[in-house]
Scaffold this motif. Structure first.
Motif, mmCIF file in Angstrom:
data_model
loop_
_atom_site.group_PDB
_atom_site.id
_atom_site.type_symbol
_atom_site.label_atom_id
_atom_site.label_comp_id
_atom_site.label_asym_id
_atom_site.label_seq_id
_atom_site.Cartn_x
_atom_site.Cartn_y
_atom_site.Cartn_z
ATOM 1 N N UNK A 7 4.425 -3.648 -12.522
ATOM 2 C CA UNK A 7 3.905 -4.064 -11.215
ATOM 3 C C UNK A 7 2.809 -5.115 -11.396
ATOM 4 N N UNK A 8 1.832 -4.825 -12.224
ATOM 5 C CA UNK A 8 0.716 -5.750 -12.441
ATOM 6 C C UNK A 8 1.205 -7.074 -13.011
ATOM 7 N N UNK A 9 2.073 -7.023 -14.006
ATOM 8 C CA UNK A 9 2.573 -8.252 -14.622
ATOM 9 C C UNK A 9 3.323 -9.116 -13.625
ATOM 10 N N UNK A 10 4.136 -8.498 -12.764
ATOM 11 C CA UNK A 10 4.872 -9.268 -11.751
ATOM 12 C C UNK A 10 3.922 -9.966 -10.786
ATOM 13 N N UNK A 11 2.897 -9.243 -10.338
ATOM 14 C CA UNK A 11 1.935 -9.838 -9.406
ATOM 15 C C UNK A 11 1.156 -10.979 -10.055
ATOM 16 N N UNK A 12 0.680 -10.748 -11.259
ATOM 17 C CA UNK A 12 -0.117 -11.758 -11.961
ATOM 18 C C UNK A 12 0.719 -13.013 -12.200
ATOM 19 N N UNK A 13 1.959 -12.848 -12.628
ATOM 20 C CA UNK A 13 2.839 -13.992 -12.867
ATOM 21 C C UNK A 13 3.167 -14.710 -11.557
ATOM 22 N N UNK A 14 3.484 -13.946 -10.517
ATOM 23 C CA UNK A 14 3.839 -14.546 -9.226
ATOM 24 C C UNK A 14 2.713 -15.432 -8.702
ATOM 25 N N UNK A 15 1.484 -15.003 -8.890
ATOM 26 C CA UNK A 15 0.348 -15.762 -8.357
ATOM 27 C C UNK A 15 -0.215 -16.778 -9.340
ATOM 28 N N UNK A 16 0.428 -16.917 -10.502
ATOM 29 C CA UNK A 16 0.084 -17.977 -11.442
ATOM 30 C C UNK A 16 -1.299 -17.879 -12.049
ATOM 31 N N UNK A 17 -1.771 -16.651 -12.275
ATOM 32 C CA UNK A 17 -3.103 -16.502 -12.867
ATOM 33 C C UNK A 17 -3.052 -15.936 -14.292
ATOM 34 N N UNK A 18 -1.866 -15.827 -14.840
ATOM 35 C CA UNK A 18 -1.708 -15.285 -16.200
ATOM 36 C C UNK A 18 -2.515 -16.052 -17.231
ATOM 37 N N UNK A 19 -2.578 -17.367 -17.074
ATOM 38 C CA UNK A 19 -3.234 -18.205 -18.079
ATOM 39 C C UNK A 19 -4.755 -18.118 -18.048
ATOM 40 N N UNK A 20 -5.326 -17.478 -17.035
ATOM 41 C CA UNK A 20 -6.785 -17.354 -16.961
ATOM 42 C C UNK A 20 -7.246 -15.900 -17.041
ATOM 43 N N UNK A 21 -6.351 -15.027 -17.451
ATOM 44 C CA UNK A 21 -6.669 -13.610 -17.655
ATOM 45 C C UNK A 21 -6.460 -13.312 -19.138
ATOM 46 N N UNK A 66 0.815 -1.221 0.000
ATOM 47 C CA UNK A 66 0.000 0.000 0.000
ATOM 48 C C UNK A 66 0.850 1.274 0.000
ATOM 49 N N UNK A 67 1.887 1.324 0.825
ATOM 50 C CA UNK A 67 2.726 2.533 0.895
ATOM 51 C C UNK A 67 3.380 2.826 -0.454
ATOM 52 N N UNK A 68 3.807 1.788 -1.153
ATOM 53 C CA UNK A 68 4.415 1.976 -2.478
ATOM 54 C C UNK A 68 3.371 2.504 -3.466
ATOM 55 N N UNK A 69 2.160 1.919 -3.417
ATOM 56 C CA UNK A 69 1.103 2.343 -4.338
ATOM 57 C C UNK A 69 0.694 3.794 -4.075
ATOM 58 N N UNK A 70 0.544 4.135 -2.807
ATOM 59 C CA UNK A 70 0.116 5.496 -2.465
ATOM 60 C C UNK A 70 1.166 6.537 -2.829
ATOM 61 N N UNK A 71 2.439 6.170 -2.705
ATOM 62 C CA UNK A 71 3.515 7.110 -3.051
ATOM 63 C C UNK A 71 3.850 7.055 -4.545
ATOM 64 N N UNK A 72 3.286 6.054 -5.240
ATOM 65 C CA UNK A 72 3.567 5.808 -6.671
ATOM 66 C C UNK A 72 5.047 5.489 -6.894
ATOM 67 N N UNK A 73 5.726 4.979 -5.859
ATOM 68 C CA UNK A 73 7.144 4.632 -5.940
ATOM 69 C C UNK A 73 7.300 3.126 -6.150
ATOM 70 N N UNK A 74 6.853 2.663 -7.294
ATOM 71 C CA UNK A 74 6.847 1.240 -7.602
ATOM 72 C C UNK A 74 8.252 0.677 -7.833
ATOM 73 N N UNK A 75 9.215 1.538 -8.107
ATOM 74 C CA UNK A 75 10.566 1.076 -8.424
ATOM 75 C C UNK A 75 11.264 0.414 -7.234
ATOM 76 N N UNK A 76 10.790 0.667 -6.037
ATOM 77 C CA UNK A 76 11.429 0.094 -4.848
ATOM 78 C C UNK A 76 10.816 -1.230 -4.411
ATOM 79 N N UNK A 77 9.842 -1.710 -5.154
ATOM 80 C CA UNK A 77 9.218 -2.995 -4.808
ATOM 81 C C UNK A 77 10.141 -4.119 -5.266
ATOM 82 N N UNK A 78 10.478 -4.978 -4.329
ATOM 83 C CA UNK A 78 11.377 -6.098 -4.615
ATOM 84 C C UNK A 78 10.583 -7.388 -4.789
#
Length: 138
Positions: free
Chosen positions: A71-85, A22-34
């Motif tokens: 950001x979205x692509x990393x999350x979708x891939x990490x959770x293995x739902x790419x094939x159903x979107x 949430x803090x990253x999203x609110x600050x729009x500082x997505x580059x620091x998400x590991x």
């Protein structure tokens, strides 16, 4: 009743529990998400089953998010739902003027899916801006 052709979803706090970001999203500082931050997110337990059942029923699925593509692509891939979107629309696709509550992202997603009958589409989100965007999209 008309047959449902597509369901579009918001990403954060709708398909995935991303409260830890949430803090990253609110600050729009997505580059620091590991990758470690991404690993701390959770897919809501019934989401994979829901997406698979929609797919089996011939209902197309998509994500419309105000978050950036990487950001979205990393999350979708990490959770293995790419094939159903079927389509993912992000901030990169709509720009500042197209952020929800604008309906621009929803219209881009529907165009990509080839869907013109708006009464056959559902939009699911967790914020008031999602409700307004869906209303504006028809």
């Amino acid at each position: 009743m008309a047959r449902l052709e597509a369901v579009l979803f918001d990403l954060d706090s709708t398909l995935l529990n991303t409260n830890c970001l949430r803090a990253f999203r609110e600050s729009r500082d997505f580059s620091k998400i590991t990758d470690e931050h991404i690993a701390n997110t959770k897919c809501y337990s019934q989401v994979p089953l829901l997406l698979r059942r929609l797919r089996e029923a011939g209902v197309r699925t998509g994500i419309v998010t105000n978050s950036p593509r990487d950001y979205a692509d990393k999350l979708i891939a990490h959770h293995g739902i790419s094939d159903v979107i079927d389509v993912v629309i992000t901030y990169n696709d709509v720009g500042p003027s197209g952020k929800k509550p604008s309906s621009k992202g929803i219209h881009i997603a529907l165009n990509a899916l080839g869907i013109t009958k708006l009464k056959r589409v559902a939009y699911v989100g967790d914020e008031y801006t999602d409700v307004i965007a869906a209303y504006r999209a028809g």
